[in-house]
Design a protein around this motif. Sequence first.
Motif, mmCIF file in Angstrom:
data_model
loop_
_atom_site.group_PDB
_atom_site.id
_atom_site.type_symbol
_atom_site.label_atom_id
_atom_site.label_comp_id
_atom_site.label_asym_id
_atom_site.label_seq_id
_atom_site.Cartn_x
_atom_site.Cartn_y
_atom_site.Cartn_z
ATOM 1 N N PHE A 98 3.674 9.058 -7.793
ATOM 2 C CA PHE A 98 3.986 7.852 -7.444
ATOM 3 C C PHE A 98 5.611 7.494 -8.158
ATOM 4 C CE2 PHE A 98 -0.320 7.482 -6.325
ATOM 5 C CZ PHE A 98 -0.640 7.135 -4.954
ATOM 6 N N ASN A 151 -4.268 6.951 -1.308
ATOM 7 C CA ASN A 151 -3.497 5.750 -1.460
ATOM 8 C C ASN A 151 -3.904 4.797 -2.346
ATOM 9 O OD1 ASN A 151 -4.391 3.740 0.902
ATOM 10 N ND2 ASN A 151 -4.744 6.130 1.613
ATOM 11 N N LYS A 164 -1.438 8.760 3.507
ATOM 12 C CA LYS A 164 -2.451 7.734 4.231
ATOM 13 C C LYS A 164 -3.121 8.628 5.370
ATOM 14 C CE LYS A 164 0.555 3.994 2.981
ATOM 15 N NZ LYS A 164 1.487 2.987 3.715
ATOM 16 N N ASN A 171 0.852 -1.206 0.125
ATOM 17 C CA ASN A 171 0.033 -0.028 0.117
ATOM 18 C C ASN A 171 1.000 1.103 0.083
ATOM 19 O OD1 ASN A 171 -1.314 2.094 1.946
ATOM 20 N ND2 ASN A 171 -2.829 1.178 0.572
ATOM 21 N N ILE A 172 0.646 1.972 -1.148
ATOM 22 C CA ILE A 172 1.837 3.284 -1.165
ATOM 23 C C ILE A 172 0.685 4.706 -1.250
ATOM 24 C CG2 ILE A 172 3.699 2.106 -1.745
ATOM 25 C CD1 ILE A 172 2.725 2.815 -4.909
ATOM 26 N N GLY A 173 1.564 5.748 -0.971
ATOM 27 C CA GLY A 173 0.504 6.973 -0.980
ATOM 28 C C GLY A 173 0.442 7.685 0.021
#
Length: 282
Positions: free
Chosen positions: A148, A269, A121, A117-119
């Motif tokens: 990203f 995210n 949050k 999980n990226i971004g």
Amino acid sequence: MKIKFIFFSLLLFSFANSQIISGKIISKENNQVIPYARIGIENENRGALTDENGNYSIDLSNIDTSKKIIVQLGGYLSFEQIVKDFINSNNHTIILKEKVNEIAELKISPKTFESKNIGVKSKAKKMLYGFSSNGSNQAVYREFAIPFSNKKRLKIEKIHLNIAKFKTDKPIVLNFNVYSNKNKQPAESILLENLTTEITEDKIIDGTFTFDLNNYSVWVDKEDFYVSVQVMSGFKGDFGFSAALLRTVFERTFYSNWEKITAGSPAINIDVRIEKEKRPAT
């Protein structure tokens, strides 16, 4: 009498210079109307959205007619035409062609891909990117794109929006896009399908709205990219994303130039399946 003549002349001049064009946007493949598509002018913050029936009305008054009319939508090839030619056309129905998938999908397995999980949050309630609306369907909402960094092959499986406020009289239509990177800002859409959905209060679980993309083919191949979101429908009330300080977001209205903002960004995210590093043979 002279005053009346001048006033009448001004009305005629204003009418003669008014360039309000109405039409429809449809898909070439199935001849179906395309709702919530953006039509605008290159490098300008003016434009219009199609309604639920694919209809649009755009004001081209006092626009440089050497610029281009643009329609961009995930899953379709971009439409571009010189404003002068567009105005003089007898038919203002815009036909969009679907993109052809030229990227072969990979078989995803735990051995070759891992979940991440990226971004952004943040779930802050007091810091937010918010919208207030009186219900107008003509309201224009800016598009937000989160950057990203990526050097691998990955598949986007879910997009999460952390919501700080949602008090509206009706569902809100959201459109998502995924852009390639050029000169460190969003460039072309890399989507093969249109990503539009509705958000309602009951779909917000523990402060997060999730758009599941497992039934879509959203691949990014070893390049930096941007995920964007835009409110596409009118509503009465207040709606806002949680926000994080000192994070970068790019914003624009219609097809104006992207504006880079580093003071803070909305909490967007994504869940991805990302290709694992290949271990050297021993």
